[in-house]
Enzyme design. Sequence first.
Site, PDB file in Angstrom:
ATOM      1  N   GLY A  11      -0.951   1.842   4.878  1.00 53.78           N
ATOM      2  CA  GLY A  11      -0.298   2.234   3.806  1.00 53.78           C
ATOM      3  C   GLY A  11      -0.522   3.603   3.188  1.00 53.78           C
ATOM      4  N   HIS A  12      -1.090   4.546   3.820  1.00 57.15           N
ATOM      5  CA  HIS A  12      -1.865   5.700   3.317  1.00 57.15           C
ATOM      6  C   HIS A  12      -0.717   6.547   2.752  1.00 57.15           C
ATOM      7  CE1 HIS A  12      -0.113   7.222   6.948  1.00 57.15           C
ATOM      8  NE2 HIS A  12      -0.269   8.318   6.600  1.00 57.15           N
ATOM      9  N   TYR A 137       7.538 -11.950  -3.144  1.00 58.57           N
ATOM     10  CA  TYR A 137       6.364 -11.215  -3.024  1.00 58.57           C
ATOM     11  C   TYR A 137       5.050 -11.741  -3.432  1.00 58.57           C
ATOM     12  CZ  TYR A 137       3.802  -7.226  -3.895  1.00 58.57           C
ATOM     13  OH  TYR A 137       2.468  -6.029  -4.159  1.00 58.57           O
TER      14      TYR A 137
END
Length: 309
Positions: A11-12, A137
């Site tokens: 997730g950079h 979520y």
Amino acid sequence: MEKHARIYIAGHRGLVGSAIIRRLRQDGYTNLLTATSQELDLRDQAAVRAFFEKERPDYVFLAAAKVGGILANSNFPADFIYQNLMIEANVIESARLAGIEKLLFLGSTCIYPKMAPQPLKEEYLLTAPLEPTNEWYAVAKIAGIKLCQAYQRQYGCKFISVMPTNLYGPEDNFDLESSHVMPALIRKFHQARQQGEPTVTVWGTGKPLREFLHVDDCADACLFLMEHYEGEEIVNIGVGSDLTIAELAELVKQAVGFEGEIVFDTSKPDGTPRKLVDVSRINALGWRAIIPIEEGIASTYRWFLENKA
Ligand code: GDP
């Protein structure tokens, strides 16, 4: 973490992942591993396994997630629960199989019960029902926490979970339809100043209280915990204090240099009256946030001007 350790940041390109990368580079870590979602689909179990077998990271920051605001959550509940479950399960199991040294999983404060007392303590997890608007979520993130705890117990893996409060900073989402309040206000005040408008409209009454943590402080906390924490218990990352939306609007107004009036649109929802995390655990470990909100807003506004204006 040794400076040459192989560190994978999943997730950079996101708010947190990009801050972790900036910080690692700044600290002289040279062996950083990233893959875009085109290069590696984290929902694909076989692809994730092959990636870990080939790349053999030593450390993993798991900051990849399907994220979004209240509207996105209610329109795409299946995407939110399915994609997040797959990302976590694939990365965590592949990390175990590859025998990595340590993993840090990024959760969220929406894992806490809707009616939990404030400030939110780590032990409130799973003590009462969740806020229904983002439970898809939240349930996936709780599963990620439980995966880390289960892998610690069964396999002795050093997999830890952290829960950052509301974050802001570079690479945030500044889209007025889907963003959180901080980037929304930066954009609104900026546009109003540019267009010479007399007022800026802030949603709700201005009375709700929120805590804001600069994402560079969050990255600092993540590196600190990667180095110094191995417990099974989750750890909150926050500032420990909050301010009203009206106070926030005043600070953004000053940072941007808008000279008109602030008006409150009370037809828009306030949301939860207060959201503040208890930071005693991380403070006791020896960490606290250092970026004052005025400075954080000013630097985020500069980033916005250079990248989004
Ligand atoms: P929350 O922390 O999950 O409630 O999410 P937000 O960051 O979206 O909203 C925080 C508070 O800021 C709520 O009370 C909103 O009504 C208020 N707010 C004021 N103006 C805005 C705006 O322009 N955009 C957003 N997203 N929230 C705003």
